[in-house]
Design an enzyme around this catalytic site. Sequence first.
Site, PDB file in Angstrom:
ATOM      1  N   ASP A   5      40.853   6.746  23.044  1.00 44.70           N
ATOM      2  CA  ASP A   5      40.210   8.062  22.892  1.00 44.70           C
ATOM      3  C   ASP A   5      39.712   8.287  21.465  1.00 44.70           C
ATOM      4  O   ASP A   5      39.288   9.384  21.124  1.00 44.70           O
ATOM      5  CB  ASP A   5      41.137   9.187  23.345  1.00 44.70           C
ATOM      6  CG  ASP A   5      42.373   9.352  22.474  1.00 44.70           C
ATOM      7  OD1 ASP A   5      42.901   8.329  22.008  1.00 44.70           O
ATOM      8  OD2 ASP A   5      42.817  10.493  22.268  1.00 44.70           O
ATOM      9  N   SER A  52      45.766   8.246  25.283  1.00 51.05           N
ATOM     10  CA  SER A  52      45.650   7.695  23.932  1.00 51.05           C
ATOM     11  C   SER A  52      45.798   6.173  23.954  1.00 51.05           C
ATOM     12  O   SER A  52      45.011   5.487  24.582  1.00 51.05           O
ATOM     13  CB  SER A  52      46.668   8.359  23.012  1.00 51.05           C
ATOM     14  OG  SER A  52      46.445   8.024  21.678  1.00 51.05           O
ATOM     15  N   ASP A  85      41.023   8.519  18.466  1.00 49.18           N
ATOM     16  CA  ASP A  85      41.617   9.406  17.457  1.00 49.18           C
ATOM     17  C   ASP A  85      42.463   8.624  16.459  1.00 49.18           C
ATOM     18  O   ASP A  85      42.755   9.119  15.374  1.00 49.18           O
ATOM     19  CB  ASP A  85      42.397  10.559  18.106  1.00 49.18           C
ATOM     20  CG  ASP A  85      43.572  10.114  18.961  1.00 49.18           C
ATOM     21  OD1 ASP A  85      43.760   8.904  19.163  1.00 49.18           O
ATOM     22  OD2 ASP A  85      44.322  10.997  19.435  1.00 49.18           O
ATOM     23  N   ASP A 115      41.537   3.366  19.006  1.00 49.46           N
ATOM     24  CA  ASP A 115      42.208   3.361  20.306  1.00 49.46           C
ATOM     25  C   ASP A 115      41.286   3.975  21.375  1.00 49.46           C
ATOM     26  O   ASP A 115      40.181   4.416  21.059  1.00 49.46           O
ATOM     27  CB  ASP A 115      43.562   4.069  20.209  1.00 49.46           C
ATOM     28  CG  ASP A 115      43.454   5.552  19.950  1.00 49.46           C
ATOM     29  OD1 ASP A 115      42.370   6.006  19.537  1.00 49.46           O
ATOM     30  OD2 ASP A 115      44.455   6.276  20.151  1.00 49.46           O
TER      31      ASP A 115
END
Length: 577
Positions: free
Chosen positions: A307, A146, A309, A305
Amino acid sequence: MDYMEKYHQWLKDKAIDEKTKEELREIEGDIKEIEDRFYKDLEFGTGGLRGIIGAGSNRMNRYTVGKATQGLASYIKKLGSDKKKKGVVIAHDSRNFSREFAQEAALVLNGNGIQTFLFEDLRSTPQLSFTVRYLGCAAGIVITASHNPPQYNGYKVYAAEGMQLGLKESEQVIEEVKKIQDFSSIQKIEKEEAIEKGLFNILDKKIDDAFIEAVKRQSIRRDVIKKVSSDFTIVYTPLHGTGNKPVQRVLKEVGFKKVFIVPEQAQPNGAFPTVEYPNPEDKKAFQLALELAKKKDAHLIIATDPDCDRVGIGFKNKKGEYDFLNGNQTGSLLCHYILSSKKEKGSLPINGAIVKTIVTSELGAEVAKSYGIKAFNTLTGFKFIGEKMEEFQNTGTHEFILGYEESYGYLIGTHARDKDGVVASMMISEMAAYYYDQGKTLDQVLDSLYQEYGYHYEDLKSITLEGKEGMEKIQEILRYFRENAPTSWNGKKVLYLEDYLEQKQYNLLRKVVKPLKFPKSDVLKFILEDHSWFCMRPSGTEPKIKFYFSVIGDNAEKTRMMAHNLIGEVMKTVESI
Protein backbone atom coordinates in the site's frame (compact mmCIF):
# COMPACT_ATOMS: atom_id res chain seq x y z
CA MET A 1 -22.27 -18.75 21.75
CA ASP A 2 -19.38 -21.18 21.23
CA TYR A 3 -17.50 -21.58 17.96
CA MET A 4 -19.45 -24.66 16.81
CA GLU A 5 -22.78 -22.88 17.30
CA LYS A 6 -21.52 -19.90 15.37
CA TYR A 7 -20.25 -22.20 12.59
CA HIS A 8 -23.69 -23.78 12.20
CA GLN A 9 -25.39 -20.39 12.42
CA TRP A 10 -23.39 -19.24 9.39
CA LEU A 11 -24.43 -22.37 7.48
CA LYS A 12 -28.11 -21.66 8.21
CA ASP A 13 -28.03 -17.87 7.70
CA LYS A 14 -30.10 -16.89 4.63
CA ALA A 15 -28.09 -13.69 4.27
CA ILE A 16 -24.89 -15.67 3.54
CA ASP A 17 -24.31 -16.78 -0.04
CA GLU A 18 -23.97 -20.38 -1.17
CA LYS A 19 -20.30 -20.09 -2.21
CA THR A 20 -19.33 -19.05 1.32
CA LYS A 21 -21.35 -21.90 2.81
CA GLU A 22 -19.65 -24.36 0.47
CA GLU A 23 -16.26 -23.22 1.77
CA LEU A 24 -17.48 -23.82 5.31
CA ARG A 25 -18.85 -27.29 4.51
CA GLU A 26 -15.40 -28.29 3.25
CA ILE A 27 -13.97 -27.90 6.78
CA GLU A 28 -16.86 -29.71 8.51
CA GLY A 29 -14.67 -32.37 10.16
CA ASP A 30 -11.74 -30.09 11.00
CA ILE A 31 -12.54 -28.95 14.55
CA LYS A 32 -9.28 -27.01 14.92
CA GLU A 33 -9.94 -25.05 11.71
CA ILE A 34 -13.56 -24.34 12.70
CA GLU A 35 -12.39 -23.11 16.11
CA ASP A 36 -9.81 -20.78 14.56
CA ARG A 37 -12.38 -19.33 12.14
CA PHE A 38 -15.14 -18.88 14.74
CA TYR A 39 -13.67 -18.68 18.27
CA LYS A 40 -14.06 -14.91 18.05
CA ASP A 41 -15.30 -12.20 15.72
CA LEU A 42 -12.63 -10.45 13.69
CA GLU A 43 -12.19 -7.48 15.96
CA PHE A 44 -12.66 -3.91 14.81
CA GLY A 45 -9.69 -2.52 16.71
CA THR A 46 -8.26 0.99 16.76
CA GLY A 47 -8.49 1.88 13.10
CA GLY A 48 -10.13 -1.20 11.59
CA LEU A 49 -9.81 -4.90 10.76
CA ARG A 50 -7.03 -7.19 9.63
CA GLY A 51 -7.12 -10.94 9.18
CA ILE A 52 -6.79 -13.98 6.94
CA ILE A 53 -9.11 -13.98 3.93
CA GLY A 54 -11.81 -16.66 4.12
CA ALA A 55 -15.25 -17.65 5.40
CA GLY A 56 -15.91 -17.27 9.12
CA SER A 57 -16.42 -14.66 11.82
CA ASN A 58 -12.65 -14.44 12.47
CA ARG A 59 -11.79 -13.92 8.81
CA MET A 60 -11.74 -11.11 6.23
CA ASN A 61 -14.74 -11.56 3.93
CA ARG A 62 -17.59 -9.52 2.50
CA TYR A 63 -19.70 -10.13 5.62
CA THR A 64 -17.13 -8.98 8.18
CA VAL A 65 -16.37 -6.01 5.89
CA GLY A 66 -20.09 -5.26 5.58
CA LYS A 67 -20.60 -5.46 9.33
CA ALA A 68 -17.67 -3.11 10.02
CA THR A 69 -18.97 -0.68 7.39
CA GLN A 70 -22.50 -0.72 8.81
CA GLY A 71 -20.99 0.18 12.18
CA LEU A 72 -19.05 3.04 10.57
CA ALA A 73 -22.18 4.22 8.73
CA SER A 74 -24.20 4.29 11.96
CA TYR A 75 -21.38 6.26 13.61
CA ILE A 76 -21.27 8.82 10.77
CA LYS A 77 -25.05 9.25 10.81
CA LYS A 78 -24.90 10.05 14.54
CA LEU A 79 -22.44 12.85 13.79
CA GLY A 80 -25.20 14.65 11.90
CA SER A 81 -26.51 15.27 8.38
CA ASP A 82 -23.55 17.51 7.51
CA LYS A 83 -21.06 14.65 7.98
CA LYS A 84 -23.34 12.29 6.09
CA LYS A 85 -23.36 14.65 3.09
CA LYS A 86 -19.56 14.97 3.07
CA GLY A 87 -19.21 11.30 2.26
CA VAL A 88 -16.39 8.76 2.49
CA VAL A 89 -13.34 8.21 0.26
CA ILE A 90 -12.41 4.57 -0.40
CA ALA A 91 -9.07 3.26 -1.68
CA HIS A 92 -7.59 -0.21 -1.99
CA ASP A 93 -4.28 -1.91 -2.70
CA SER A 94 -3.38 -4.87 -4.93
CA ARG A 95 -4.29 -7.66 -2.52
CA ASN A 96 -6.71 -10.45 -3.31
CA PHE A 97 -10.35 -9.30 -2.99
CA SER A 98 -9.31 -5.69 -2.26
CA ARG A 99 -11.51 -4.29 -5.05
CA GLU A 100 -14.44 -6.46 -4.01
CA PHE A 101 -14.14 -5.41 -0.36
CA ALA A 102 -13.82 -1.75 -1.37
CA GLN A 103 -17.00 -1.95 -3.44
CA GLU A 104 -18.81 -3.83 -0.66
CA ALA A 105 -17.94 -1.02 1.75
CA ALA A 106 -19.13 1.60 -0.74
CA LEU A 107 -22.49 -0.06 -1.31
CA VAL A 108 -23.15 -0.50 2.41
CA LEU A 109 -22.42 3.19 2.96
CA ASN A 110 -24.63 4.01 -0.03
CA GLY A 111 -27.39 1.87 1.51
CA ASN A 112 -27.18 4.18 4.51
CA GLY A 113 -27.54 7.26 2.30
CA ILE A 114 -23.84 8.17 2.53
CA GLN A 115 -21.96 9.28 -0.60
CA THR A 116 -18.78 7.40 -1.50
CA PHE A 117 -15.81 8.37 -3.65
CA LEU A 118 -13.97 5.30 -4.90
CA PHE A 119 -10.72 5.45 -6.86
CA GLU A 120 -10.95 3.88 -10.33
CA ASP A 121 -8.30 1.32 -9.38
CA LEU A 122 -5.63 0.75 -6.74
CA ARG A 123 -4.13 3.74 -4.91
CA SER A 124 -1.66 4.14 -2.06
CA THR A 125 -2.67 4.58 1.56
CA PRO A 126 -1.00 8.02 1.83
CA GLN A 127 -3.02 9.22 -1.17
CA LEU A 128 -6.18 8.11 0.65
CA SER A 129 -5.08 10.14 3.69
CA PHE A 130 -4.42 13.15 1.46
CA THR A 131 -7.74 12.81 -0.40
CA VAL A 132 -9.92 12.70 2.72
CA ARG A 133 -8.66 16.17 3.62
CA TYR A 134 -8.48 17.43 0.03
CA LEU A 135 -12.16 16.63 -0.61
CA GLY A 136 -13.28 17.52 2.91
CA CYS A 137 -14.89 14.12 3.49
CA ALA A 138 -16.23 12.79 6.79
CA ALA A 139 -14.02 9.69 6.70
CA GLY A 140 -11.89 7.40 4.57
CA ILE A 141 -11.47 3.66 4.17
CA VAL A 142 -8.50 1.82 2.70
CA ILE A 143 -8.59 -1.90 2.01
CA THR A 144 -5.09 -3.19 2.70
CA ALA A 145 -3.11 -5.48 4.97
CA SER A 146 0.01 -3.39 4.40
CA HIS A 147 3.05 -5.70 4.37
CA ASN A 148 1.35 -8.86 5.72
CA PRO A 149 1.64 -12.21 3.89
CA PRO A 150 -0.63 -12.81 0.83
CA GLN A 151 -3.37 -14.65 2.73
CA TYR A 152 -4.22 -11.47 4.68
CA ASN A 153 -6.30 -8.43 3.93
CA GLY A 154 -7.50 -5.55 6.06
CA TYR A 155 -9.73 -2.53 6.44
CA LYS A 156 -8.50 0.76 7.89
CA VAL A 157 -10.72 3.73 8.73
CA TYR A 158 -9.56 7.33 8.55
CA ALA A 159 -11.03 10.33 10.33
CA ALA A 160 -11.95 13.60 8.59
CA GLU A 161 -8.50 14.96 9.53
CA GLY A 162 -6.87 12.32 7.30
CA MET A 163 -5.34 10.19 10.05
CA GLN A 164 -6.33 6.73 11.16
CA LEU A 165 -9.31 6.72 13.48
CA GLY A 166 -8.32 7.63 17.04
CA LEU A 167 -8.98 5.57 20.17
CA LYS A 168 -12.13 7.45 21.20
CA GLU A 169 -13.66 7.39 17.70
CA SER A 170 -12.74 3.71 17.25
CA GLU A 171 -14.54 2.83 20.47
CA GLN A 172 -17.67 4.60 19.22
CA VAL A 173 -17.55 2.69 15.92
CA ILE A 174 -16.94 -0.58 17.82
CA GLU A 175 -20.08 0.09 19.89
CA GLU A 176 -22.09 0.47 16.67
CA VAL A 177 -20.56 -2.73 15.20
CA LYS A 178 -21.50 -4.67 18.35
CA LYS A 179 -25.16 -3.70 17.89
CA ILE A 180 -25.32 -5.65 14.60
CA GLN A 181 -26.74 -9.05 15.55
CA ASP A 182 -27.15 -10.53 12.06
CA PHE A 183 -26.00 -9.82 8.53
CA SER A 184 -29.53 -9.22 7.25
CA SER A 185 -29.57 -5.94 9.21
CA ILE A 186 -26.72 -4.54 7.10
CA GLN A 187 -28.19 -1.86 4.83
CA LYS A 188 -26.76 -2.35 1.35
CA ILE A 189 -28.04 -1.41 -2.10
CA GLU A 190 -27.09 -2.56 -5.58
CA LYS A 191 -24.48 -0.63 -7.53
CA GLU A 192 -26.91 0.48 -10.25
CA GLU A 193 -29.26 2.01 -7.68
CA ALA A 194 -26.35 3.71 -5.88
CA ILE A 195 -25.12 5.27 -9.15
CA GLU A 196 -28.65 6.37 -10.05
CA LYS A 197 -28.99 8.13 -6.67
CA GLY A 198 -25.62 9.87 -7.10
CA LEU A 199 -24.17 8.05 -4.09
CA PHE A 200 -21.54 5.89 -5.83
CA ASN A 201 -18.82 8.06 -7.41
CA ILE A 202 -15.53 7.24 -9.15
CA LEU A 203 -12.67 9.72 -8.67
CA ASP A 204 -10.80 11.12 -11.67
CA LYS A 205 -7.10 11.78 -12.27
CA LYS A 206 -7.26 15.33 -10.84
CA ILE A 207 -6.76 13.85 -7.37
CA ASP A 208 -3.57 12.10 -8.54
CA ASP A 209 -2.21 15.40 -9.88
CA ALA A 210 -3.02 17.24 -6.66
CA PHE A 211 -1.36 14.55 -4.53
CA ILE A 212 1.83 14.48 -6.63
CA GLU A 213 2.08 18.28 -6.56
CA ALA A 214 1.73 18.26 -2.75
CA VAL A 215 4.52 15.66 -2.50
CA LYS A 216 6.83 17.58 -4.86
CA ARG A 217 6.53 20.70 -2.69
CA GLN A 218 8.57 18.91 -0.02
CA SER A 219 11.66 18.73 -2.27
CA ILE A 220 14.46 20.99 -1.03
CA ARG A 221 17.33 20.65 -3.51
CA ARG A 222 15.98 20.33 -7.06
CA ASP A 223 19.20 22.00 -8.26
CA VAL A 224 21.30 19.11 -6.96
CA ILE A 225 18.98 16.53 -8.54
CA LYS A 226 19.35 18.31 -11.89
CA LYS A 227 23.13 18.44 -11.49
CA VAL A 228 23.59 14.68 -10.89
CA SER A 229 20.60 13.31 -12.83
CA SER A 230 22.70 12.01 -15.75
CA ASP A 231 24.81 9.84 -13.41
CA PHE A 232 22.87 9.07 -10.24
CA THR A 233 21.05 5.76 -10.73
CA ILE A 234 18.07 4.41 -8.80
CA VAL A 235 16.47 0.95 -8.85
CA TYR A 236 12.92 0.83 -7.55
CA THR A 237 10.49 -2.00 -6.80
CA PRO A 238 6.85 -1.60 -5.75
CA LEU A 239 6.78 -5.30 -4.70
CA HIS A 240 3.62 -5.89 -6.79
CA GLY A 241 1.82 -3.07 -4.97
CA THR A 242 0.43 0.43 -5.43
CA GLY A 243 3.68 2.40 -5.51
CA ASN A 244 4.74 1.90 -9.12
CA LYS A 245 2.91 4.80 -10.79
CA PRO A 246 3.17 7.50 -8.07
CA VAL A 247 6.81 6.80 -7.15
CA GLN A 248 7.96 6.66 -10.78
CA ARG A 249 6.02 9.81 -11.56
CA VAL A 250 7.32 11.89 -8.65
CA LEU A 251 10.96 10.86 -9.20
CA LYS A 252 10.69 11.79 -12.87
CA GLU A 253 8.98 15.12 -12.20
CA VAL A 254 11.57 16.29 -9.64
CA GLY A 255 14.32 15.54 -12.15
CA PHE A 256 15.68 12.01 -11.75
CA LYS A 257 16.43 10.49 -15.14
CA LYS A 258 18.00 7.11 -14.42
CA VAL A 259 15.27 5.21 -12.56
CA PHE A 260 14.91 1.50 -13.32
CA ILE A 261 11.90 -0.54 -12.20
CA VAL A 262 12.24 -4.24 -11.33
CA PRO A 263 10.16 -5.67 -14.20
CA GLU A 264 9.10 -8.89 -12.42
CA GLN A 265 7.60 -6.85 -9.55
CA ALA A 266 6.16 -3.90 -11.44
CA GLN A 267 2.62 -5.20 -11.96
CA PRO A 268 0.06 -5.39 -9.12
CA ASN A 269 -0.42 -8.97 -7.93
CA GLY A 270 -2.09 -10.03 -4.68
CA ALA A 271 -0.21 -13.34 -4.63
CA PHE A 272 3.15 -11.48 -4.48
CA PRO A 273 4.69 -14.34 -6.49
CA THR A 274 8.33 -13.17 -6.42
CA VAL A 275 8.64 -12.68 -2.66
CA GLU A 276 7.97 -14.76 0.41
CA TYR A 277 6.78 -11.67 2.28
CA PRO A 278 6.10 -8.28 0.57
CA ASN A 279 7.84 -6.31 3.28
CA PRO A 280 10.67 -3.82 2.64
CA GLU A 281 11.85 -4.44 6.22
CA ASP A 282 12.92 -7.91 5.02
CA LYS A 283 16.18 -7.93 3.02
CA LYS A 284 14.98 -11.04 1.14
CA ALA A 285 12.34 -8.86 -0.55
CA PHE A 286 15.22 -6.98 -2.23
CA GLN A 287 16.67 -10.00 -4.06
CA LEU A 288 15.49 -9.08 -7.58
CA ALA A 289 16.11 -5.37 -7.00
CA LEU A 290 19.65 -6.11 -5.87
CA GLU A 291 20.31 -8.18 -9.00
CA LEU A 292 19.09 -5.30 -11.19
CA ALA A 293 21.10 -2.76 -9.16
CA LYS A 294 24.30 -4.71 -9.83
CA LYS A 295 23.52 -4.80 -13.56
CA LYS A 296 22.79 -1.07 -13.69
CA ASP A 297 25.53 -0.11 -11.21
CA ALA A 298 22.85 1.71 -9.20
CA HIS A 299 23.65 4.00 -6.30
CA LEU A 300 20.31 3.55 -4.53
CA ILE A 301 17.67 0.80 -4.23
CA ILE A 302 14.14 1.59 -3.03
CA ALA A 303 11.32 -0.82 -2.17
CA THR A 304 7.80 0.08 -1.04
CA ASP A 305 5.24 -2.25 0.50
CA PRO A 306 1.89 -3.12 -1.17
CA ASP A 307 0.00 0.00 0.00
CA CYS A 308 3.11 2.20 -0.39
CA ASP A 309 3.27 3.60 3.11
CA ARG A 310 6.53 1.88 4.10
CA VAL A 311 9.93 2.26 2.41
CA GLY A 312 13.12 0.22 2.66
CA ILE A 313 16.42 1.16 1.03
CA GLY A 314 19.68 -0.36 -0.10
CA PHE A 315 22.68 1.64 -1.30
CA LYS A 316 26.23 1.38 -2.56
CA ASN A 317 28.51 1.91 0.44
CA LYS A 318 32.01 3.39 0.74
CA LYS A 319 33.52 0.01 -0.24
CA GLY A 320 31.44 -0.07 -3.43
CA GLU A 321 29.29 -2.91 -2.03
CA TYR A 322 25.54 -2.93 -1.51
CA ASP A 323 24.27 -2.47 2.02
CA PHE A 324 20.90 -1.83 3.67
CA LEU A 325 19.62 0.62 6.27
CA ASN A 326 17.01 -0.10 8.91
CA GLY A 327 14.13 2.24 9.68
CA ASN A 328 15.89 3.92 12.60
CA GLN A 329 18.96 4.69 10.49
CA THR A 330 16.98 6.00 7.53
CA GLY A 331 14.83 8.16 9.81
CA SER A 332 17.87 9.63 11.54
CA LEU A 333 19.57 10.37 8.20
CA LEU A 334 16.42 12.03 6.85
CA CYS A 335 16.15 14.09 10.01
CA HIS A 336 19.77 15.29 9.65
CA TYR A 337 19.45 15.95 5.91
CA ILE A 338 16.16 17.85 6.09
CA LEU A 339 17.07 19.97 9.11
CA SER A 340 20.57 20.83 7.83
CA SER A 341 19.19 21.67 4.36
CA LYS A 342 16.41 23.87 5.74
CA LYS A 343 18.88 25.64 8.02
CA GLU A 344 21.24 26.27 5.09
CA LYS A 345 18.39 27.67 2.99
CA GLY A 346 16.97 29.75 5.85
CA SER A 347 13.67 27.86 5.96
CA LEU A 348 14.08 26.05 9.30
CA PRO A 349 11.12 27.13 11.49
CA ILE A 350 11.97 28.42 14.95
CA ASN A 351 9.13 26.37 16.42
CA GLY A 352 9.80 23.28 14.32
CA ALA A 353 9.15 19.76 15.58
CA ILE A 354 9.83 16.17 14.67
CA VAL A 355 7.64 13.37 15.99
CA LYS A 356 8.65 9.75 16.51
CA THR A 357 7.37 6.73 18.45
CA ILE A 358 8.52 5.39 21.82
CA VAL A 359 10.10 2.33 20.15
CA THR A 360 12.13 4.43 17.70
CA SER A 361 15.82 5.26 18.19
CA GLU A 362 16.72 8.44 20.07
CA LEU A 363 19.39 9.32 17.47
CA GLY A 364 17.01 11.43 15.38
CA ALA A 365 15.82 13.21 18.53
CA GLU A 366 19.45 14.04 19.43
CA VAL A 367 20.01 15.39 15.91
CA ALA A 368 16.85 17.51 16.16
CA LYS A 369 17.87 19.00 19.50
CA SER A 370 21.21 20.10 18.04
CA TYR A 371 19.24 22.18 15.51
CA GLY A 372 16.97 23.65 18.18
CA ILE A 373 14.09 21.49 17.02
CA LYS A 374 11.85 19.81 19.59
CA ALA A 375 11.39 16.04 19.38
CA PHE A 376 8.10 14.52 20.54
CA ASN A 377 7.36 10.87 21.35
CA THR A 378 4.08 9.05 20.70
CA LEU A 379 2.80 5.52 21.12
CA THR A 380 3.52 3.07 18.30
CA GLY A 381 1.27 3.66 15.29
CA PHE A 382 1.33 6.54 12.86
CA LYS A 383 -2.16 7.64 13.90
CA PHE A 384 -0.58 9.02 17.08
CA ILE A 385 1.90 11.01 14.99
CA GLY A 386 -1.09 12.23 12.95
CA GLU A 387 -2.85 13.32 16.14
CA LYS A 388 0.24 15.27 17.17
CA MET A 389 0.26 16.99 13.77
CA GLU A 390 -3.37 17.95 14.21
CA GLU A 391 -2.61 19.28 17.69
CA PHE A 392 0.19 21.47 16.28
CA GLN A 393 -2.13 22.81 13.58
CA ASN A 394 -4.92 23.60 16.04
CA THR A 395 -2.74 25.21 18.71
CA GLY A 396 -0.03 26.79 16.53
CA THR A 397 2.58 25.76 19.11
CA HIS A 398 4.86 23.91 16.67
CA GLU A 399 5.41 23.46 12.95
CA PHE A 400 5.61 19.83 11.91
CA ILE A 401 8.67 18.96 9.81
CA LEU A 402 9.08 15.18 9.93
CA GLY A 403 7.44 12.17 11.54
CA TYR A 404 8.83 8.65 11.49
CA GLU A 405 8.86 5.26 13.15
CA GLU A 406 11.37 2.42 13.23
CA SER A 407 9.08 0.21 11.12
CA TYR A 408 10.11 2.02 7.91
CA GLY A 409 7.38 4.68 7.95
CA TYR A 410 8.18 8.36 7.23
CA LEU A 411 6.20 11.51 6.54
CA ILE A 412 7.76 14.78 5.39
CA GLY A 413 5.35 17.71 5.25
CA THR A 414 1.68 17.98 6.17
CA HIS A 415 -0.06 16.92 2.95
CA ALA A 416 -1.03 13.60 4.60
CA ARG A 417 -1.58 12.40 8.15
CA ASP A 418 -0.06 8.96 7.68
CA LYS A 419 3.30 7.58 6.64
CA ASP A 420 3.94 8.17 2.96
CA GLY A 421 6.15 5.93 0.82
CA VAL A 422 5.85 8.34 -2.11
CA VAL A 423 7.25 11.42 -0.39
CA ALA A 424 9.78 9.26 1.49
CA SER A 425 11.04 7.71 -1.78
CA MET A 426 11.48 11.18 -3.23
CA MET A 427 13.29 12.62 -0.19
CA ILE A 428 15.52 9.56 0.29
CA SER A 429 16.51 9.81 -3.39
CA GLU A 430 17.19 13.53 -3.05
CA MET A 431 19.22 12.98 0.11
CA ALA A 432 21.32 10.21 -1.46
CA ALA A 433 21.86 12.36 -4.60
CA TYR A 434 22.98 15.31 -2.47
CA TYR A 435 25.57 13.24 -0.62
CA TYR A 436 26.63 11.60 -3.90
CA ASP A 437 27.33 15.09 -5.24
CA GLN A 438 29.50 15.68 -2.17
CA GLY A 439 31.38 12.42 -2.73
CA LYS A 440 29.80 10.75 0.30
CA THR A 441 27.92 7.48 0.73
CA LEU A 442 25.05 7.06 3.18
CA ASP A 443 27.10 4.87 5.54
CA GLN A 444 29.76 7.58 5.73
CA VAL A 445 27.13 10.16 6.69
CA LEU A 446 25.66 7.77 9.27
CA ASP A 447 29.12 7.15 10.74
CA SER A 448 29.59 10.90 11.15
CA LEU A 449 26.31 11.06 13.09
CA TYR A 450 27.45 8.20 15.33
CA GLN A 451 30.72 9.97 16.02
CA GLU A 452 28.88 13.12 17.01
CA TYR A 453 25.95 11.66 18.94
CA GLY A 454 27.16 8.21 20.05
CA TYR A 455 26.77 4.80 18.42
CA HIS A 456 23.16 3.69 18.41
CA TYR A 457 22.41 0.04 17.76
CA GLU A 458 18.80 -1.07 17.42
CA ASP A 459 17.20 -4.43 16.81
CA LEU A 460 13.77 -6.01 16.72
CA LYS A 461 12.81 -9.56 17.63
CA SER A 462 9.33 -10.94 16.98
CA ILE A 463 7.69 -14.11 18.21
CA THR A 464 4.70 -15.32 16.20
CA LEU A 465 2.03 -17.03 18.33
CA GLU A 466 -1.04 -17.99 16.28
CA GLY A 467 -4.61 -18.58 17.42
CA LYS A 468 -6.25 -18.58 20.83
CA GLU A 469 -3.35 -20.31 22.60
CA GLY A 470 -0.92 -17.83 21.08
CA MET A 471 -2.94 -14.87 22.35
CA GLU A 472 -2.92 -16.38 25.85
CA LYS A 473 0.86 -16.97 25.70
CA ILE A 474 1.46 -13.32 24.73
CA GLN A 475 -0.50 -12.20 27.78
CA GLU A 476 1.48 -14.61 29.97
CA ILE A 477 4.78 -13.10 28.75
CA LEU A 478 3.59 -9.55 29.46
CA ARG A 479 2.29 -10.56 32.89
CA TYR A 480 5.68 -12.06 33.81
CA PHE A 481 7.59 -8.92 32.84
CA ARG A 482 5.12 -6.74 34.75
CA GLU A 483 5.26 -8.77 37.94
CA ASN A 484 8.53 -10.74 38.06
CA ALA A 485 11.11 -9.16 35.73
CA PRO A 486 14.69 -8.74 37.05
CA THR A 487 15.76 -5.24 38.11
CA SER A 488 19.01 -5.43 36.16
CA TRP A 489 19.84 -6.59 32.64
CA ASN A 490 23.19 -7.05 30.96
CA GLY A 491 24.89 -5.88 34.16
CA LYS A 492 22.97 -2.58 34.15
CA LYS A 493 20.27 -1.61 36.63
CA VAL A 494 16.79 -0.77 35.40
CA LEU A 495 16.36 2.96 35.96
CA TYR A 496 12.76 3.22 34.75
CA LEU A 497 9.96 0.78 34.05
CA GLU A 498 7.31 2.43 31.89
CA ASP A 499 3.96 0.65 31.88
CA TYR A 500 1.74 2.23 29.25
CA LEU A 501 -1.25 0.09 30.24
CA GLU A 502 -1.11 1.43 33.80
CA GLN A 503 0.07 4.81 32.40
CA LYS A 504 2.81 4.97 35.01
CA GLN A 505 6.59 5.41 35.02
CA TYR A 506 8.33 3.69 37.90
CA ASN A 507 11.76 5.03 38.92
CA LEU A 508 13.12 1.80 40.41
CA LEU A 509 16.21 3.39 41.96
CA ARG A 510 14.46 6.32 43.65
CA LYS A 511 11.16 4.49 44.23
CA VAL A 512 9.20 7.32 42.60
CA VAL A 513 6.06 6.84 40.46
CA LYS A 514 5.01 9.40 37.84
CA PRO A 515 2.04 9.40 35.44
CA LEU A 516 2.68 8.76 31.75
CA LYS A 517 0.74 11.21 29.59
CA PHE A 518 -0.05 8.71 26.84
CA PRO A 519 -3.23 6.80 25.94
CA LYS A 520 -3.50 3.31 27.45
CA SER A 521 -1.59 0.67 25.52
CA ASP A 522 -0.36 -2.80 26.48
CA VAL A 523 3.32 -1.83 26.26
CA LEU A 524 6.24 -2.21 28.68
CA LYS A 525 9.53 -0.32 28.35
CA PHE A 526 12.63 -0.90 30.48
CA ILE A 527 15.17 1.94 30.47
CA LEU A 528 18.59 1.03 31.87
CA GLU A 529 21.01 3.26 33.73
CA ASP A 530 23.26 3.65 30.65
CA HIS A 531 20.22 4.90 28.60
CA SER A 532 19.92 1.62 26.70
CA TRP A 533 16.37 0.29 26.63
CA PHE A 534 14.14 -2.53 25.53
CA CYS A 535 10.41 -2.50 24.97
CA MET A 536 7.74 -5.12 24.34
CA ARG A 537 4.29 -4.87 22.82
CA PRO A 538 1.78 -7.19 21.14
CA SER A 539 1.34 -6.34 17.46
CA GLY A 540 -1.99 -4.69 16.72
CA THR A 541 -2.20 -6.26 13.27
CA GLU A 542 -0.47 -9.67 13.47
CA PRO A 543 -0.39 -12.61 15.94
CA LYS A 544 2.99 -11.49 17.30
CA ILE A 545 4.69 -10.03 20.31
CA LYS A 546 7.50 -7.65 19.40
CA PHE A 547 10.66 -6.85 21.38
CA TYR A 548 12.53 -3.65 20.55
CA PHE A 549 16.11 -3.04 21.66
CA SER A 550 18.29 0.08 21.66
CA VAL A 551 21.85 0.26 22.96
CA ILE A 552 24.10 3.32 22.96
CA GLY A 553 27.90 3.13 23.22
CA ASP A 554 31.10 4.97 22.35
CA ASN A 555 32.28 2.66 19.55
CA ALA A 556 30.66 0.36 17.02
CA GLU A 557 32.11 -2.98 18.13
CA LYS A 558 31.48 -2.45 21.84
CA THR A 559 27.92 -1.26 21.20
CA ARG A 560 27.10 -4.29 19.03
CA MET A 561 28.45 -6.65 21.69
CA MET A 562 26.45 -4.94 24.45
CA ALA A 563 23.32 -5.20 22.29
CA HIS A 564 23.97 -8.86 21.50
CA ASN A 565 24.28 -9.66 25.21
CA LEU A 566 21.15 -7.72 26.19
CA ILE A 567 19.05 -9.30 23.44
CA GLY A 568 20.28 -12.77 24.37
CA GLU A 569 19.45 -12.28 28.04
CA VAL A 570 15.94 -10.92 27.41
CA MET A 571 14.98 -13.52 24.80
CA LYS A 572 16.31 -16.38 26.95
CA THR A 573 14.03 -15.13 29.74
CA VAL A 574 11.08 -15.03 27.32
CA GLU A 575 11.75 -18.62 26.22
CA SER A 576 11.71 -19.79 29.84
CA ILE A 577 8.20 -18.43 30.49
